[in-house]
Design a protein around this motif. Sequence first.
Motif, PDB file in Angstrom:
ATOM      1  N   TYR A   2      -5.628   7.396  14.579  1.00 55.17           N
ATOM      2  CA  TYR A   2      -4.969   7.743  13.320  1.00 55.17           C
ATOM      3  C   TYR A   2      -3.579   7.122  13.340  1.00 55.17           C
ATOM      4  O   TYR A   2      -2.782   7.376  14.256  1.00 55.17           O
ATOM      5  N   GLY A   3      -3.306   6.301  12.350  1.00 56.61           N
ATOM      6  CA  GLY A   3      -1.965   5.778  12.169  1.00 56.61           C
ATOM      7  C   GLY A   3      -1.254   6.572  11.089  1.00 56.61           C
ATOM      8  O   GLY A   3      -1.861   7.419  10.432  1.00 56.61           O
ATOM      9  N   THR A   4       0.022   6.315  10.910  1.00 57.65           N
ATOM     10  CA  THR A   4       0.753   7.007   9.851  1.00 57.65           C
ATOM     11  C   THR A   4       1.521   6.008   8.995  1.00 57.65           C
ATOM     12  O   THR A   4       1.862   4.915   9.437  1.00 57.65           O
ATOM     13  N   THR A   5       1.769   6.421   7.778  1.00 53.78           N
ATOM     14  CA  THR A   5       2.578   5.648   6.845  1.00 53.78           C
ATOM     15  C   THR A   5       3.247   6.626   5.893  1.00 53.78           C
ATOM     16  O   THR A   5       2.742   7.734   5.665  1.00 53.78           O
ATOM     17  N   ARG A   6       4.368   6.226   5.333  1.00 52.42           N
ATOM     18  CA  ARG A   6       5.038   7.102   4.370  1.00 52.42           C
ATOM     19  C   ARG A   6       4.314   7.111   3.028  1.00 52.42           C
ATOM     20  O   ARG A   6       4.377   8.093   2.295  1.00 52.42           O
ATOM     21  N   THR A   7       3.625   6.011   2.705  1.00 52.49           N
ATOM     22  CA  THR A   7       3.015   5.866   1.379  1.00 52.49           C
ATOM     23  C   THR A   7       1.591   5.344   1.504  1.00 52.49           C
ATOM     24  O   THR A   7       1.375   4.136   1.705  1.00 52.49           O
ATOM     25  N   LEU A   8       0.622   6.245   1.375  1.00 51.75           N
ATOM     26  CA  LEU A   8      -0.780   5.837   1.516  1.00 51.75           C
ATOM     27  C   LEU A   8      -1.225   4.875   0.430  1.00 51.75           C
ATOM     28  O   LEU A   8      -2.057   3.994   0.671  1.00 51.75           O
ATOM     29  N   THR A   9      -0.658   5.019  -0.769  1.00 53.00           N
ATOM     30  CA  THR A   9      -1.124   4.189  -1.890  1.00 53.00           C
ATOM     31  C   THR A   9      -0.864   2.700  -1.636  1.00 53.00           C
ATOM     32  O   THR A   9      -1.553   1.848  -2.199  1.00 53.00           O
ATOM     33  N   LYS A  10       0.101   2.391  -0.793  1.00 51.61           N
ATOM     34  CA  LYS A  10       0.377   0.985  -0.472  1.00 51.61           C
ATOM     35  C   LYS A  10      -0.731   0.374   0.389  1.00 51.61           C
ATOM     36  O   LYS A  10      -0.824  -0.849   0.525  1.00 51.61           O
ATOM     37  N   TYR A  11      -1.559   1.229   0.965  1.00 51.02           N
ATOM     38  CA  TYR A  11      -2.578   0.748   1.897  1.00 51.02           C
ATOM     39  C   TYR A  11      -3.977   1.199   1.466  1.00 51.02           C
ATOM     40  O   TYR A  11      -4.805   1.601   2.291  1.00 51.02           O
ATOM     41  N   ALA A  12      -4.227   1.094   0.178  1.00 51.93           N
ATOM     42  CA  ALA A  12      -5.525   1.524  -0.359  1.00 51.93           C
ATOM     43  C   ALA A  12      -6.683   0.752   0.258  1.00 51.93           C
ATOM     44  O   ALA A  12      -7.800   1.282   0.388  1.00 51.93           O
ATOM     45  N   ASP A  13      -6.444  -0.502   0.644  1.00 51.28           N
ATOM     46  CA  ASP A  13      -7.512  -1.331   1.213  1.00 51.28           C
ATOM     47  C   ASP A  13      -7.480  -1.366   2.741  1.00 51.28           C
ATOM     48  O   ASP A  13      -8.209  -2.142   3.362  1.00 51.28           O
ATOM     49  N   PHE A  14      -6.650  -0.549   3.346  1.00 51.59           N
ATOM     50  CA  PHE A  14      -6.535  -0.525   4.814  1.00 51.59           C
ATOM     51  C   PHE A  14      -7.788   0.123   5.403  1.00 51.59           C
ATOM     52  O   PHE A  14      -8.083   1.291   5.140  1.00 51.59           O
ATOM     53  N   ASN A  15      -8.522  -0.622   6.207  1.00 51.75           N
ATOM     54  CA  ASN A  15      -9.762  -0.073   6.767  1.00 51.75           C
ATOM     55  C   ASN A  15      -9.880  -0.286   8.271  1.00 51.75           C
ATOM     56  O   ASN A  15     -10.971  -0.218   8.838  1.00 51.75           O
ATOM     57  N   HIS A  16      -8.755  -0.542   8.919  1.00 52.63           N
ATOM     58  CA  HIS A  16      -8.783  -0.807  10.363  1.00 52.63           C
ATOM     59  C   HIS A  16      -8.971   0.480  11.163  1.00 52.63           C
ATOM     60  O   HIS A  16      -9.647   0.494  12.186  1.00 52.63           O
ATOM     61  N   PHE A  17      -8.353   1.544  10.709  1.00 50.95           N
ATOM     62  CA  PHE A  17      -8.510   2.871  11.295  1.00 50.95           C
ATOM     63  C   PHE A  17      -7.940   3.865  10.292  1.00 50.95           C
ATOM     64  O   PHE A  17      -7.470   3.478   9.220  1.00 50.95           O
ATOM     65  N   ASN A  18      -7.988   5.156  10.613  1.00 47.99           N
ATOM     66  CA  ASN A  18      -7.534   6.192   9.682  1.00 47.99           C
ATOM     67  C   ASN A  18      -6.015   6.183   9.534  1.00 47.99           C
ATOM     68  O   ASN A  18      -5.292   5.908  10.492  1.00 47.99           O
ATOM     69  N   LEU A  19      -5.549   6.490   8.327  1.00 51.93           N
ATOM     70  CA  LEU A  19      -4.118   6.617   8.081  1.00 51.93           C
ATOM     71  C   LEU A  19      -3.804   8.005   7.532  1.00 51.93           C
ATOM     72  O   LEU A  19      -4.527   8.527   6.682  1.00 51.93           O
ATOM     73  N   LEU A  20      -2.714   8.584   8.010  1.00 53.62           N
ATOM     74  CA  LEU A  20      -2.204   9.853   7.503  1.00 53.62           C
ATOM     75  C   LEU A  20      -0.816   9.635   6.924  1.00 53.62           C
ATOM     76  O   LEU A  20      -0.090   8.740   7.354  1.00 53.62           O
TER      77      LEU A  20
END
Length: 269
Positions: free
Chosen positions: A31-49
């Motif tokens: 699980y990775g993290t980011t401040r803004t999930l909407t910026k990574y809508a196409d991110f599919n490398h692993f889970n983001l929180l």
Amino acid sequence: MAQKVVLITGGSSGIGKAIGMYLKSKDFKVYGTTRTLTKYADFNHFNLLVLDVHDATSIEEAVAKLVALEGKIDVLINNAGVGITGPIEETPNDEIEKAFNTNLFGPIRVIKAILPQMREQRSGLIINITSIAGYMGLPYRGIYSATKGALELVTEAFRMELKDFGILMTNVAPGDFATNIASGRYHAPILEDSPYKKPYGDTLDAINTDVDSGGDPIAVAHLIYKIIQTKKPKIHYKVGDFMQKFSLILKNVLPDKVYEKLLLNHYKL
């Protein structure tokens, strides 16, 4: 054997992304993290929180969500960080505070939020991503050096405080790697009437060249994987090219003024 659950702050790009992708290939639940999930809508490398290291509530919510999903957190990798350059005299105080807030207070907030879960498990590994720059006061990167150096020392203290709970902690200090850190770094402006105009401008060019020509961040991922497999991790690890690591040896053996002269020569100051 159950998959190990790994949480990587700042995992959406750069070194954090490289670590996450490599650990996933080794069958970790990442699980990775980011401040803004909407910026990574196409991110599919692993889970983001969603997690903002500046916001204790955001951190607590992310940790609670991960525990609800997986029931445990085996490894925390404190990777989120920001760069900052400039003459210290001309760097705005609020930018200095922001850098410490992200690079030092942010990891401390995340550690505090995750420790109760790891203590309940009687196990856990925390890896703080610092920097080789944290071992020396670099010209026009003094604030960045200070934030990373402080995290190195905090880790030393934390390790001793946590020894009775089965929780391990270590530092990994990368040198220059080819990432997008420069694009998000705060640069104090080069002022036309500044006494630092030429030396700062020249040093900034050298810093950017070093980052652009840096190594593949997969080297950091390989080291992180090795540390996770280690029963008793060391306190400090360094990863970078030979000269960057050798510079730390020189700092330990050379007189201070001789080492300072080497830095001045390197940056042509």
